[in-house]
Design a protein around this motif. Structure first.
Motif, PDB file in Angstrom:
ATOM      1  N   GLN A  94     -33.821 -68.103 -29.804  1.00 41.54           N
ATOM      2  CA  GLN A  94     -33.536 -67.462 -31.086  1.00 41.54           C
ATOM      3  C   GLN A  94     -34.643 -67.726 -32.100  1.00 41.54           C
ATOM      4  O   GLN A  94     -34.985 -66.854 -32.903  1.00 41.54           O
ATOM      5  CB  GLN A  94     -32.194 -67.977 -31.632  1.00 41.54           C
ATOM      6  N   ALA A 110     -32.211 -63.480 -38.396  1.00 40.52           N
ATOM      7  CA  ALA A 110     -31.466 -64.087 -37.288  1.00 40.52           C
ATOM      8  C   ALA A 110     -31.508 -63.167 -36.090  1.00 40.52           C
ATOM      9  O   ALA A 110     -31.854 -61.980 -36.198  1.00 40.52           O
ATOM     10  CB  ALA A 110     -30.017 -64.358 -37.698  1.00 40.52           C
ATOM     11  N   TYR A 111     -31.140 -63.708 -34.926  1.00 43.21           N
ATOM     12  CA  TYR A 111     -31.099 -62.898 -33.724  1.00 43.21           C
ATOM     13  C   TYR A 111     -30.028 -61.817 -33.850  1.00 43.21           C
ATOM     14  O   TYR A 111     -30.236 -60.664 -33.490  1.00 43.21           O
ATOM     15  CB  TYR A 111     -30.816 -63.801 -32.516  1.00 43.21           C
ATOM     16  N   ASN A 112     -28.841 -62.210 -34.359  1.00 43.66           N
ATOM     17  CA  ASN A 112     -27.748 -61.259 -34.529  1.00 43.66           C
ATOM     18  C   ASN A 112     -26.883 -61.746 -35.682  1.00 43.66           C
ATOM     19  O   ASN A 112     -26.853 -62.930 -35.994  1.00 43.66           O
ATOM     20  CB  ASN A 112     -26.913 -61.155 -33.247  1.00 43.66           C
ATOM     21  N   THR A 147     -31.798 -58.640 -38.618  1.00 44.84           N
ATOM     22  CA  THR A 147     -31.581 -59.234 -37.300  1.00 44.84           C
ATOM     23  C   THR A 147     -32.337 -58.398 -36.282  1.00 44.84           C
ATOM     24  O   THR A 147     -32.801 -57.284 -36.580  1.00 44.84           O
ATOM     25  CB  THR A 147     -30.083 -59.261 -36.924  1.00 44.84           C
TER      26      THR A 147
END
Length: 501
Positions: free
Chosen positions: A29, A82-84, A113
């Motif tokens: 991440q 963020a990643y998700n 994201t």
């Protein structure tokens, strides 16, 4: 160029049995965040990382998430990568905290994201983010429900609770001899009248630490109480739902015993420290202390002095109170405290006696009586046929209850007939247990118990001595010594009358 914060998180690692600790996940991440920052033309102030941390459980504190929210609010960073979005929030209230900051900001802000951007400064962007977080929350709730069902099935099957070891065991199944010894000794002391607070103080002095005790500290009072009430001690399996833990924190495990269809507790597959009867006796004693009485603190069943409430004035019959002599006086140096008839309590106010000589005399008389009883082992072991017969009756009652449940299960008993029969058997069981207690208590005390009390008396605390004293003594009546009598001569035992039960 915007300065942003990157957020990485993996929840509940190390629980799947695959040997991974979650570090690989947050590393991936982190790489995604830096790649996203390069694509957006941003500078990453720092990576806020919460490894092995749930964003769904309400009582979980995410340290780096809270730090990121503060930095965002104070302008240290102007966005989050963020990643998700489900890495950042799985509870709508966490997202709403971020939305409030974005709505009130008076500077360019970014929320991005790898799956897409969410403009939290616009109504459409907030709506979209809320939908994603709501879906993530639903997925977590469904997963939690499946895990809860699996854990309940494991509990019903008697499997040990997975996770940290329980105090008293060195792993999920094997007893830790030293900790188990502490528990057995604490049980004996509590049944003799010792307070849990005293047990806690003794454990703290020994440097005892529990599995969850923070580094550099000793076990806490609530942990000691939890250990003594833990059904695991006698092999009973308890199951506390996760939502209860999250709502209430540490709860009483006695209230969450897992039972079979016939109403009997599920026995787990691990070594035990106490027998079920021993554990139940301990829990009953602790339960009896919950009610506050006569001005004592809740949970306390003792007074400061050994004879308070036991010693009585021979002139008016009022229970004596205790007081401390004035510091610096000869009486203070020699005796420290005294008993007196307190007029404010309805007494005559005409009696006072130095405390230590009275206590020592009564203790010696009680110990002499116990020594006599201890030597009369033969009478203590007299014909026990009546007690044996009562115990056999209890076994038959258990068999009758099991038969009633079987007949009900086979639909050979109506619900009304079953209820009446169970109620009749339970009433009979209660009467029989009282009879057994009456028949076996006296011999037990006359024999080995009396010898043990004499042997261990000097190690007893005040509350333990009071417990044993009140079992044998109804009252200690103190007569006046006459004008100046208490000061003129030595202690006079003839002025002390012990009323035995």
């Amino acid at each position: 160029m915007l300065v942003v914060g990157g957020y990485t998180r993996v929840s509940d690692t190390g629980q799947t049995g695959d040997g991974r600790d979650g570090h690989e996940g947050v590393v991936r991440q982190r790489e995604d965040v830096y790649g996203l920052a390069q694509a957006k033309g941003c500078t990453v102030h720092r990576i806020y990382q919460d490894n092995d941390t749930s964003a769904y459980k309400r009582r979980v504190q995410r340290t780096d998430f809270e730090m990121m929210v503060r930095d965002l609010e104070h302008g240290v960073i102007s966005g989050i990568l963020a990643y998700n979005i489900d890495r950042i929030a799985r509870q709508p209230r966490d997202l709403e905290r971020l939305i409030d900051i974005y709505e009130q900001a008076r500077r360019p802000m970014l929320f991005a994201t790898t799956a897409g951007d969410h403009d939290l400064t616009t109504a459409d962007g907030r709506f979209q983010a809320r939908i994603y977080v709501t879906i993530a929350n639903k997925f977590s709730a469904d997963a939690a429900r499946r895990v809860a069902r699996q854990r309940l099935a494991e509990a019903t099957d008697g499997e040990p609770h997975k996770g940290q070891r329980a105090f008293g065991w060195k792993n999920l199944e094997q007893v830790d001899d030293w900790e188990a010894g502490l528990i057995r000794k604490a049980r004996e002391d509590v049944l003799l009248g010792k307070r849990v607070g005293t047990v806690h103080r003794e454990w703290a002095e020994l440097g005892v630490r529990g599995p969850q005790t923070p580094p550099g500290r000793t076990i806490g009072y609530s942990s000691v109480l939890y250990v003594l009430r833990n059904p695991r001690l006698c092999g009973y399996r308890a199951y506390i739902p996760q939502e209860v833990r999250e709502r209430s924190g540490r709860v009483d495990p006695v209230e969450y015993l897992v039972e079979r269809t016939d109403g009997t507790p599920v026995r787990g597959r691990w070594e035990t420290i106490l027998e079920p009867e021993e554990w139940r006796e301990l829990v009953n004693e602790l339960d009896a202390r919950k009610s506050s009485g006569n001005g004592r603190k809740k949970g306390s069943t003792v007074t400061k002095r050994l004879m308070t409430g036991i010693a009585r004035c021979a002139l008016c019959g009022t229970g004596l109170s205790s007081g401390t002599y004035q510091r610096g006086t000869v009486s203070y140096e020699r005796y420290g405290f005294y008993y007196y008839c307190r007029a404010a309590d309805g007494g005559c106010g005409k009696l006072a006696r130095s405390g230590p000589p009275v206590e020592k005399h009564v203790e010696n008389v009680l110990l002499d009586s116990l020594r006599t009883q201890a030597h009369d082992v033969k009478s203590a072991q007299d014909d026990g046929s009546e007690a044996a017969e009562a115990k056999e009756t209890l076994k038959q009652i258990e068999a009758d209850k099991a038969e009633a449940r079987r007949l009900r299960a086979d639909d050979l008993f109506s619900l009304a007939e079953f209820a009446r029969e169970i109620r009749r058997l339970e009433e009979k069981e209660g009467r029989t247990r009282e009879k057994v207690a009456t028949l076996v208590s006296a011999p037990r005390r006359v024999g080995s118990a009396a010898a043990r009390i004499v042997r261990e008396w000097e190690t007893y605390t005040v509350e333990m001595k009071r417990r044993e004293m009140t079992r044998s003594i109804e009252a200690v009546v103190i007569k006046p010594a006459g004008k100046g009598g208490a000061q003129r001569g030595a202690f006079r035992p003839d002025l002390i009358e012990i009323v035995w039960k």
